[in-house]
Design a protein around this motif. Sequence first.
Motif, PDB file in Angstrom:
ATOM      1  N   PHE A  42       0.812  -1.211   0.000  1.00  0.00           N
ATOM      2  CA  PHE A  42       0.000   0.000   0.000  1.00  0.00           C
ATOM      3  C   PHE A  42       0.847   1.264   0.000  1.00  0.00           C
ATOM      4  O   PHE A  42       1.981   1.278   0.493  1.00  0.00           O
ATOM      5  CB  PHE A  42      -0.907   0.050   1.237  1.00  0.00           C
ATOM      6  CG  PHE A  42      -2.017  -0.957   1.227  1.00  0.00           C
ATOM      7  CD1 PHE A  42      -2.953  -0.976   0.208  1.00  0.00           C
ATOM      8  CD2 PHE A  42      -2.131  -1.895   2.241  1.00  0.00           C
ATOM      9  CE1 PHE A  42      -3.982  -1.892   0.198  1.00  0.00           C
ATOM     10  CE2 PHE A  42      -3.152  -2.819   2.248  1.00  0.00           C
ATOM     11  CZ  PHE A  42      -4.076  -2.817   1.219  1.00  0.00           C
ATOM     12  N   GLN A  43       0.255   2.324  -0.537  1.00  0.00           N
ATOM     13  CA  GLN A  43       0.805   3.674  -0.423  1.00  0.00           C
ATOM     14  C   GLN A  43      -0.350   4.619  -0.106  1.00  0.00           C
ATOM     15  O   GLN A  43      -1.516   4.303  -0.360  1.00  0.00           O
ATOM     16  CB  GLN A  43       1.502   4.093  -1.719  1.00  0.00           C
ATOM     17  CG  GLN A  43       2.745   3.278  -2.042  1.00  0.00           C
ATOM     18  CD  GLN A  43       3.408   3.719  -3.332  1.00  0.00           C
ATOM     19  OE1 GLN A  43       2.820   4.456  -4.121  1.00  0.00           O
ATOM     20  NE2 GLN A  43       4.632   3.271  -3.562  1.00  0.00           N
ATOM     21  N   GLY A  44      -0.020   5.767   0.470  1.00  0.00           N
ATOM     22  CA  GLY A  44      -1.061   6.744   0.743  1.00  0.00           C
ATOM     23  C   GLY A  44      -1.882   6.416   1.971  1.00  0.00           C
ATOM     24  O   GLY A  44      -1.386   5.847   2.950  1.00  0.00           O
ATOM     25  N   PRO A  45      -3.202   6.721   1.949  1.00  0.00           N
ATOM     26  CA  PRO A  45      -4.057   6.579   3.138  1.00  0.00           C
ATOM     27  C   PRO A  45      -4.089   5.164   3.706  1.00  0.00           C
ATOM     28  O   PRO A  45      -4.047   4.988   4.926  1.00  0.00           O
ATOM     29  CB  PRO A  45      -5.440   7.005   2.629  1.00  0.00           C
ATOM     30  CG  PRO A  45      -5.157   7.897   1.455  1.00  0.00           C
ATOM     31  CD  PRO A  45      -3.938   7.345   0.824  1.00  0.00           C
ATOM     32  N   THR A  79      -0.620   1.105   9.315  1.00  0.00           N
ATOM     33  CA  THR A  79       0.352   1.479  10.348  1.00  0.00           C
ATOM     34  C   THR A  79      -0.343   1.753  11.677  1.00  0.00           C
ATOM     35  O   THR A  79       0.115   1.290  12.737  1.00  0.00           O
ATOM     36  CB  THR A  79       1.148   2.725   9.907  1.00  0.00           C
ATOM     37  OG1 THR A  79       1.869   2.419   8.708  1.00  0.00           O
ATOM     38  CG2 THR A  79       2.123   3.159  10.984  1.00  0.00           C
ATOM     39  N   ILE A  80      -1.440   2.488  11.638  1.00  0.00           N
ATOM     40  CA  ILE A  80      -2.171   2.820  12.874  1.00  0.00           C
ATOM     41  C   ILE A  80      -2.666   1.552  13.565  1.00  0.00           C
ATOM     42  O   ILE A  80      -2.526   1.393  14.786  1.00  0.00           O
ATOM     43  CB  ILE A  80      -3.350   3.764  12.558  1.00  0.00           C
ATOM     44  CG1 ILE A  80      -2.816   5.140  12.142  1.00  0.00           C
ATOM     45  CG2 ILE A  80      -4.279   3.900  13.764  1.00  0.00           C
ATOM     46  CD1 ILE A  80      -3.880   6.062  11.567  1.00  0.00           C
ATOM     47  N   ILE A  81      -3.252   0.616  12.798  1.00  0.00           N
ATOM     48  CA  ILE A  81      -3.749  -0.631  13.391  1.00  0.00           C
ATOM     49  C   ILE A  81      -2.605  -1.418  14.026  1.00  0.00           C
ATOM     50  O   ILE A  81      -2.717  -1.922  15.154  1.00  0.00           O
ATOM     51  CB  ILE A  81      -4.464  -1.488  12.325  1.00  0.00           C
ATOM     52  CG1 ILE A  81      -5.702  -0.760  11.790  1.00  0.00           C
ATOM     53  CG2 ILE A  81      -4.870  -2.840  12.910  1.00  0.00           C
ATOM     54  CD1 ILE A  81      -6.366  -1.458  10.603  1.00  0.00           C
ATOM     55  N   CYS A  82      -1.485  -1.511  13.312  1.00  0.00           N
ATOM     56  CA  CYS A  82      -0.319  -2.251  13.831  1.00  0.00           C
ATOM     57  C   CYS A  82       0.223  -1.609  15.101  1.00  0.00           C
ATOM     58  O   CYS A  82       0.546  -2.304  16.075  1.00  0.00           O
ATOM     59  CB  CYS A  82       0.779  -2.315  12.773  1.00  0.00           C
ATOM     60  SG  CYS A  82       0.429  -3.389  11.374  1.00  0.00           S
TER      61      CYS A  82
END
Length: 656
Positions: free
Chosen positions: A36-39, A45-48
């Motif tokens: 993935f790239q962008g949003p 990343t936030i979930i991880c």
Amino acid sequence: MKCNKDEVTNVGINLKAGTAEEIMAKYDREFAFRKFQGPWARIITIICVIWSLGQLYTAAFGIFPSTLQRAPHVGFALVLIFLLYPAMRKSKSIKIPWYDYILAILSALVSLYHVIFYEDLINRAGNFNDMDMWISVIAVLLIIEATRRIAGPVITSLGVVFLLYAYFGPEFSGFLAHPGFTVKRIATFQWLSTEGILGIPIDVSSTFIFLFMLFAAFLKKTGIGDWMTNVAVGLTGSATGGPAKAAVVASATQGTISGSSVANTVGTGSVTIPLMKSIGYRPEFAGAVEAAASTGGQLMPPIMGAAAFVMTEFLNIPYYKIALAAAIPALLYFTGIFITVHLEAKKTGLKGLPREQLPDWKHLLKTKWFLSLPLFGIIVMLVKGFTPMLAALIGILMIIAVAMILPETRLNLEDLVQGLEDGARSALPVVTACATAGIIVGVITLSGLGLKMAGGIVGLAGGNVYLTLLYTMIGSLILGMGVPTTANYIIQATVSAPALVQVGINPLAAHLFVFYFGIVADITPPVALAAFAGSGIARSDPFRTGFEAFKLGFAAYLVPYIFALSPVLILVNVTPLAITKALITALIGMFGIGASTTGFFVTRCYWWERLLLFPAGVCLIDPGSFTDTIGLVIIVVIYGLQKLRSRSPKRPYVNT
């Protein structure tokens, strides 16, 4: 091809940048994810990060009650898998299809069901309603599909077969027959109890294992892992067959951290395999050396593969005792590879690399010795009786602290976030393997199959301990060819280890036996995934590379039999004198086996010398005075004959 004091040659660096991800994705499903790239990259990343911070919180302040700790752990993994991994492995699209959104949402809901209705589920345990049943059915199906995507069809099929077995029990005959269970009973037992999916494997995954995955991620992020590889290359690279010896040393240190044979093969192999080829090693041999050494990394204390942490729960003994028990067999494994590499280099006349082309290991140790403190810190804490959770947490904090000393290893906020994300991503295959293994263990528990299978294996072997060991080895190897190490160990610990205990094998030896053979399946033809990954870097024939890796790691096929039959090598009921004697003779025995497989000792071996050296080596590995004497006499006699032959005038040599 010169390099400065702190860097390995650019041969490995260029290869790593160009092909490493492709090779890992080809041979390990864990790396075949959407880029993935962008949003969406930020959402992942936030979930991880949330998942990792939650795990660190429980390590610091205490874990939650069983299902409240384990169900969210599984839920985070499922959500990430359905967002990251496409339904078809070969898919190149990074667009998430509509059905994966639904699967991710359902994953979150079945996990939250445990949190929202925690007290209600406890109160109606054993008398679950229809909603409980449907939530459980969905959870089981989600886990099966997530496992298929990240771990492959073999373990997924096993999970499905065991679920069908639980339902169609009356259709079976003999000791396999049982009354059968309803869909409601099977599903709720699997998802709402702590004996199925949320059993011991996920318990360990949600506590010890995840934290050690984070520990490994931060080691890599700070460059400590690369520093260890550079020291190994600098230390051994100029010796006879130096790059191959560097591969053995580097893989022993890296593999114990990564816990993945394929990832370790590609990670260190992208540096060491080109170096081996540059001094004349055959491509098949170069790939095999790295594969065999990388596979053995999971056997190497202090941080063995994830399965070793599960073993602590099955045996109810401290982790440090398992690590100590595994130390000598692991040492013999790597010594065997190291000796074989040395003898192969002597036979073919391969020298090491010039020192100016190698990192200055003395300079690296002098200027960055403190980078090793986190590893030593974990060893000390485990030996002193700290829980693995606390040891891993303090180890992570130590990594961050020592990394701040040097500008090139210092972590900023972005690095910390990336480390948290990498740790969470690396845990995904372990979580699904543990969850699906939990399904299998749950069915075995529910149906009473475990005791029946153990009795069946013993009965098939006629009570013979050697046949029982042989059948268990074959089962572990076959299962290990398609099932991740952790899941393989859990299944075999439930089915085969009790059979070994029934015929008189020490329980720790029995569990280490199935653990070892589940790991060396990665270098066992015809499906030798670590060797296939090594062949991708070496550009060699995969099957020849697999066979070479099998020969190099042959000690791993012998040592488990030795410690199962005489557990001196795993430190059971031994004196310091006995273990010293056993270690010295076993190391000499490894020379005998290495000389036999390579055809070189002091000089090239005749066929009858190779034929005698192999059993002599086995006799010396077996910790008994009589066998030691026989083995030592044979090796000394052949050594003397070859010494005389090597000093005599040159004459034509014929090896048959």
